[in-house]
Each structure stands twice: as C-alpha cells, then as structure tokens.
Design a protein around this motif. Sequence first.
Motif, PDB file in Angstrom:
ATOM      1  N   ALA A 179       0.432  -1.397   0.134  1.00 29.24           N
ATOM      2  CA  ALA A 179       0.007   0.224  -0.016  1.00 29.24           C
ATOM      3  C   ALA A 179       1.300   1.270   0.054  1.00 29.24           C
ATOM      4  CB  ALA A 179      -0.877   0.155   1.073  1.00 29.24           C
ATOM      5  N   GLY A 180       0.350   2.037  -0.886  1.00 25.60           N
ATOM      6  CA  GLY A 180       0.875   3.510  -0.772  1.00 25.60           C
ATOM      7  C   GLY A 180       2.556   3.641  -1.480  1.00 25.60           C
ATOM      8  N   TYR A 215      -5.953   1.022  -0.423  1.00 24.07           N
ATOM      9  CA  TYR A 215      -6.178   1.992  -0.161  1.00 24.07           C
ATOM     10  C   TYR A 215      -6.341   2.917  -1.417  1.00 24.07           C
ATOM     11  CZ  TYR A 215      -5.382   1.042   4.073  1.00 24.07           C
ATOM     12  OH  TYR A 215      -4.868   0.134   5.766  1.00 24.07           O
ATOM     13  N   ARG A 216      -7.320   2.232  -2.777  1.00 24.60           N
ATOM     14  CA  ARG A 216      -7.149   3.673  -3.447  1.00 24.60           C
ATOM     15  C   ARG A 216      -8.824   3.114  -3.988  1.00 24.60           C
ATOM     16  NH1 ARG A 216      -1.696   3.863  -5.841  1.00 24.60           N
ATOM     17  NH2 ARG A 216      -0.605   2.433  -5.817  1.00 24.60           N
ATOM     18  N   GLN A 255       6.582   4.422  -4.983  1.00 25.57           N
ATOM     19  CA  GLN A 255       5.916   5.086  -5.050  1.00 25.57           C
ATOM     20  C   GLN A 255       6.188   5.914  -3.598  1.00 25.57           C
ATOM     21  OE1 GLN A 255       1.681   4.042  -5.716  1.00 25.57           O
ATOM     22  NE2 GLN A 255       1.540   4.776  -7.579  1.00 25.57           N
ATOM     23  N   TYR A 256       7.342   4.734  -3.352  1.00 24.16           N
ATOM     24  CA  TYR A 256       8.140   5.213  -1.760  1.00 24.16           C
ATOM     25  C   TYR A 256       8.630   7.096  -1.989  1.00 24.16           C
ATOM     26  CZ  TYR A 256       7.698   2.824   2.195  1.00 24.16           C
ATOM     27  OH  TYR A 256       7.165   2.374   3.801  1.00 24.16           O
ATOM     28  N   THR A 316      -4.546   4.012  11.331  1.00 22.54           N
ATOM     29  CA  THR A 316      -5.192   3.054  10.869  1.00 22.54           C
ATOM     30  C   THR A 316      -5.242   1.853  11.195  1.00 22.54           C
ATOM     31  OG1 THR A 316      -2.602   3.160  10.555  1.00 22.54           O
ATOM     32  CG2 THR A 316      -3.824   3.789   8.263  1.00 22.54           C
TER      33      THR A 316
END
Length: 345
Positions: A24-25, A48-49, A229-230, A258
């Motif tokens: 995630a992320g 989480y999108r 995407q970090y 969260t």
Amino acid sequence: MSRINTALTRLLGINTPVISAPMAGASGGKLAGEVSAGGGFGFIGASYRTVQQLQEELLLARSVLQLQNEPTASLPIGAGYIVWQLEKVGKEVLSVALEQRVQAVWFAFGDNIGSWVRYVREYDSQPGRNHKTLVFVQVGSVEDALVAMTDWKVDVIVAQGNEAGGHGFASSPPLLTLVPSILAVVPKNGPLVIAAGGLSGGNHVASILALGAAGVVLGTRFLLTPESQYQDVQKKAIIAAKANSTVRTMTFDRVRGTLGWPEGVDGRALYNDTVKDLDAGVDFQVVKEKFDDGVRREDPDRFLAWAGTGASLMSEIKGAKDIVRELHDDAIANLKAASELISDK
C-alpha cells in the motif's frame, strides 16, 4: 533469458519465480508492470485506492507491458487487497481489477476472506468471461494455510514469516520454520506455496527454492526502485538501515489512525523516535503531533518507513526490471554452486 523452472513460473508463464508484493502506498502500475516485464510478476497495492485511482494504475501497467491497444487481453500482473479495508470501500474496487483481467488477486488480513474468494470465482464463471483469475492468500501459520487450502481452495498460499516488512501476524514464526511446516501439510496436487519475509537477494531466492517453495515475494527490495511510489527520503532511510533497525509495532497505525486490523496483526518498520517515545510512555497526543510534524519536515527520526529485516542488505536504488534480472542471475549462480556440494565420492 533462461527460465527457472518451478510450479510458479509454469503457472504464471514467467521466467523468474520472483513476485513483488502489493504494498500500500508504494506498489503502483509502473512498478508492477516493470517487474512483470522483467520476467517476474508484479502486484499493485489496491486497498487504499479509489476505483478511479486503481483504474489509472491498471491502465498504466497495461501501457508498460505494451497492451494498451489490447483492452480485452489478460493483464499479467496482480492486484492485492487488505480484506478489512476492502470491506469498508466495497466490491467495486475489486471488480475494476477483474474487469481489466488481471492474472491474479491477493487477499490478506480479514475475517471474511473466503467470501471474497467466492466472489472472484463467481465473477469468473459469468457467461462469456473465459478468464480464470488466480487467487493468492497470505497466511502466517499452518492453521491458516489449511483453511486457505481446504475451505477456500486457493491457487497460491503466501507464507509470510515474522521477518516481513509491513503488516503481518506478530506470532508468525521465522520463514525457515514456517515454509517447511506448511509444505508438510500441503499435498503435491494442492495449492502452490511461496515465501515472503526479509528476503533481499538471489541467494535468498535460491535458499527458499531449495526448501521446496515454488517462489518468493520481495517487498522492501522493490521499494528501492524509481518505480516505487515511496518518497525519496523513505528510500534513503531504508538504505541507511542496519541489521537491528526494524521493529514490529502498532505505533504507526495508532498515530496515523489506520486501525481495523485483525487481532494479532502489527507491522514491521524502521525503528525511530516515534516508536521510542510511545514505548516510553510519552503522551500519545504529543507523539502524534511530533509524528505529523516529522512527516511534513521529512524527518527520518519521526516518519514511517515500512521495511523487512533484509533492509540492511540493500544499498542502492535500481530499476525494478534490473532487480528481477539480477535476482534471476544470482539465484541461478547460487543453485549451481549448491549442486556442486553433491559428490558420489
């Protein structure tokens, strides 16, 4: 490119039994697509999108794999879901991945995983569908593996050891214990078993294959890619990690809000002052304010960076496709070296 011939590479039609985790992320369409283009298999972290965001990432992966002009072709990546979060947002965020004909879905962390496996099977059984989505389920114990195999009839069991970065079950044994324990109860005609947790190099890939697993999952290693995407500061913090730099904790879920994880789940991340302060009894609101400020200031002593125990073995940022090929070549070299230990004399 030569092929490492395992049940996983045959099932997925890939050259290398290496999977990038659905983080995630961090795991988007670019990362997943490049891993698959390199001969492995990439997952998008979908939980989480929004539906629109996931659709964009899926289309990006299709473009990376040069399938943008073939909208009905199978998409050789997967989409990964945290089940308790999926149940908050609804089935549409799963349906969009199925509509795009992803090759696989991955479920973890929820009390109703079986119902989502059935949803996928029923979706694929629609008239004219002509597509089977492979189902991966992540487990941290032999008991959960038996449920995934017997009750849900999944295609792939992901055995996640205690060494893994990100979320997992605190009680999970180390990978070298968990994998043989699960393999001991899964028959040859049962689901494939692959391993995740603390893995970093081709020598790790070779060792897990020697244990009998069909493949491996790497997460932290693929955080250190341009396609991840970090943020750059998070990547630098991971590269600076030492052997004892990670810790299992719920601190970051508490300060970020969260929460909703099943009982027994926590996360492995880089240890810093946020964890230190909360463990020492500093007022929660003070810790949260310092965390939020640290995120804004990009302060590694405060912000979150999920990472597994193998982080200390990683020293550079490299393209995802190059990482897959490096893992492939190193695994072959280690497997060949191991075979030379056998002698008839």
